[in-house]
Design a protein around this motif. Sequence first.
Motif, PDB file in Angstrom:
ATOM      1  N   ASP A 174       2.781   0.488  10.830  1.00 62.72           N
ATOM      2  CA  ASP A 174       4.178   0.036  10.794  1.00 62.72           C
ATOM      3  C   ASP A 174       5.112   1.163  10.368  1.00 62.72           C
ATOM      4  O   ASP A 174       4.675   2.309  10.142  1.00 62.72           O
ATOM      5  CB  ASP A 174       4.333  -1.195   9.898  1.00 62.72           C
ATOM      6  N   GLU A 175       6.382   0.859  10.234  1.00 62.06           N
ATOM      7  CA  GLU A 175       7.387   1.879   9.937  1.00 62.06           C
ATOM      8  C   GLU A 175       7.206   2.498   8.558  1.00 62.06           C
ATOM      9  O   GLU A 175       7.656   3.613   8.308  1.00 62.06           O
ATOM     10  CB  GLU A 175       8.792   1.281  10.058  1.00 62.06           C
ATOM     11  N   ALA A 176       6.541   1.786   7.663  1.00 59.08           N
ATOM     12  CA  ALA A 176       6.300   2.303   6.313  1.00 59.08           C
ATOM     13  C   ALA A 176       5.003   3.106   6.243  1.00 59.08           C
ATOM     14  O   ALA A 176       4.547   3.452   5.156  1.00 59.08           O
ATOM     15  CB  ALA A 176       6.260   1.154   5.313  1.00 59.08           C
ATOM     16  N   GLN A 177       4.391   3.414   7.408  1.00 56.62           N
ATOM     17  CA  GLN A 177       3.113   4.137   7.506  1.00 56.62           C
ATOM     18  C   GLN A 177       1.961   3.352   6.885  1.00 56.62           C
ATOM     19  O   GLN A 177       0.974   3.931   6.419  1.00 56.62           O
ATOM     20  CB  GLN A 177       3.212   5.528   6.865  1.00 56.62           C
ATOM     21  N   ARG A 178       2.074   2.042   6.934  1.00 54.96           N
ATOM     22  CA  ARG A 178       0.982   1.177   6.493  1.00 54.96           C
ATOM     23  C   ARG A 178       0.133   0.808   7.709  1.00 54.96           C
ATOM     24  O   ARG A 178       0.651   0.364   8.734  1.00 54.96           O
ATOM     25  CB  ARG A 178       1.534  -0.092   5.850  1.00 54.96           C
ATOM     26  N   ARG A 180      -1.951  -1.468   9.821  1.00 59.69           N
ATOM     27  CA  ARG A 180      -2.037  -2.927   9.941  1.00 59.69           C
ATOM     28  C   ARG A 180      -3.298  -3.388  10.671  1.00 59.69           C
ATOM     29  O   ARG A 180      -3.663  -4.561  10.609  1.00 59.69           O
ATOM     30  CB  ARG A 180      -0.804  -3.442  10.690  1.00 59.69           C
ATOM     31  N   ASP A 413       0.799  12.287   2.074  1.00 64.17           N
ATOM     32  CA  ASP A 413       1.622  12.820   3.149  1.00 64.17           C
ATOM     33  C   ASP A 413       2.041  14.248   2.812  1.00 64.17           C
ATOM     34  O   ASP A 413       1.642  14.802   1.777  1.00 64.17           O
ATOM     35  CB  ASP A 413       2.831  11.919   3.435  1.00 64.17           C
ATOM     36  N   ARG A 417       3.055  12.324  -1.321  1.00 67.08           N
ATOM     37  CA  ARG A 417       3.091  10.903  -1.641  1.00 67.08           C
ATOM     38  C   ARG A 417       1.908  10.185  -1.004  1.00 67.08           C
ATOM     39  O   ARG A 417       1.457  10.557   0.074  1.00 67.08           O
ATOM     40  CB  ARG A 417       4.395  10.286  -1.123  1.00 67.08           C
ATOM     41  N   LEU A 419      -0.003   7.582   1.130  1.00 64.97           N
ATOM     42  CA  LEU A 419       0.216   6.627   2.198  1.00 64.97           C
ATOM     43  C   LEU A 419      -0.199   5.256   1.685  1.00 64.97           C
ATOM     44  O   LEU A 419      -1.106   5.136   0.859  1.00 64.97           O
ATOM     45  CB  LEU A 419      -0.579   7.024   3.437  1.00 64.97           C
ATOM     46  N   PRO A 420       0.471   4.194   2.119  1.00 66.46           N
ATOM     47  CA  PRO A 420       0.339   2.885   1.468  1.00 66.46           C
ATOM     48  C   PRO A 420      -1.069   2.333   1.322  1.00 66.46           C
ATOM     49  O   PRO A 420      -1.418   1.786   0.278  1.00 66.46           O
ATOM     50  CB  PRO A 420       1.198   1.971   2.358  1.00 66.46           C
ATOM     51  N   ASN A 421      -1.904   2.456   2.356  1.00 62.80           N
ATOM     52  CA  ASN A 421      -3.214   1.787   2.293  1.00 62.80           C
ATOM     53  C   ASN A 421      -4.291   2.553   3.045  1.00 62.80           C
ATOM     54  O   ASN A 421      -5.242   1.959   3.559  1.00 62.80           O
ATOM     55  CB  ASN A 421      -3.106   0.362   2.841  1.00 62.80           C
TER      56      ASN A 421
END
Length: 471
Positions: A174-178, A180, A413, A417, A419-421
Amino acid sequence: MAIVPYTHTTEFDAHLPLLIIGAGACGLVAALKAREAGIELAVLERDALPRGSTAMSQGFIPAAGTRFQKALEVEDSPSLMAEDIQRKNGFEADQAIVERLAEQSGPTVEWLADDHGVPFELVEGFLYPGHRRLRMHATPRRTGEELMGALLNAAERAGVDMLTQARVEDLHVDEAQRVRGVTITRPDGSRERIGCDALILACNGYGGNAELVKRHIPSLKEALYYGHEGNQGDALLWGEAMGASTKDLAACQGHGSLATPHQILISWALMMQGGMQVNVLGERFSNEHGGYSEQAANVLAQPEGVAWNIFDGRIHENALEFEDYRNAFEAGAIRAFDTLDAMANCLDLPLAALETAVDDMHRHARTQTPDTFGRVFEPANLLSPPYYAVRVTGALFHTQGGLEVNTQARVLDTQGRMLPNLFAGGGAARGVSGAGDSGYLSGNGLLSAVVLGAVAGQSAAALLQATEHEA
């Protein structure tokens, strides 16, 4: 292979909290850790039978402070192991990652042995280059194939779901670099979409991708690749497309002792116990105790890109402990000679050059002075008849650079930071071998695969449990 933008209209055929791409040592250990925490997951494997680079290795895992060492009165510590790793790579690796792997190495090996029945034992008899303590742990047959078998059995007992012949083509992000979910393809061409809340990349490096090897490791672009053909750099390419940071892409594990044309690994123990390498001119060309990874390029630089491992009956008897060596012996790759003259005649090597090489070894052993290449010879390990020889070449085993991760195996990244998951381990992640081929310390590959795999599985489980709690 692609990153596919995720939208709220994207539909998945199934959903699992955790997906792991790759069923080698890294993926299986990660799965065991996550299952231990109660996480529902699946391991996605492109092959019908999981093998990976692990099965092609000798299966040696370095670990410090284990009960196996203590039982044999070997004094070791994570700090000493971390120092050995950094000294070999010129202090180019991430110190925090090195320390984490060293600290967790002993507990991870003991956990696999005690909780999952992996029959580890400490490898005795010699020190690999750069290691100041006996710390290689292996299964009895000393093969990666046996290690893989033990891990697969452990995964089955733990109830780990595995989808084989499931090649991951796309990541849905997705746009948040998560991440899915993923799209997998089957041998019949059918495609399935599986959603997830976290993803672990355990699909190794890019050693099987000739274009990437040529770009990042030009010195080995002509080397035989002795790794799993599936190591095409998928994790690296996906990560780069997501804005992940990459580090040390020129780092690799080569090996200067692959029997040719038989393509059987010949243990570097032969060199550490007194053996030597000569080229087709009968001349030594390097310090064989410098390290087997950088020796790959040294061997390939010789006439015809080959060398002869020369050793003796004492070393031969010790080497029979290794299944790969026994296989090479049975295949006729190992040749025996009563004299140097017989060896020279049979192998078409100049006798004078061979005699000079052996005489030099004896002279430096008597005076305890280093030779031209910096090697010191121990009197107890000098060669004597009968002599043995095996023709070898240099090979690329696997890459050591990859996606930058932190001490929780979270992918970072380019701004540092998380990446979410997304998690990575083994060859998919940046290793601890520095920036080139000379920084590889024996066992670094499986150290990163097994220990960072365990860290990734534990960290992914913690993230999922925290998310569930917040919800």
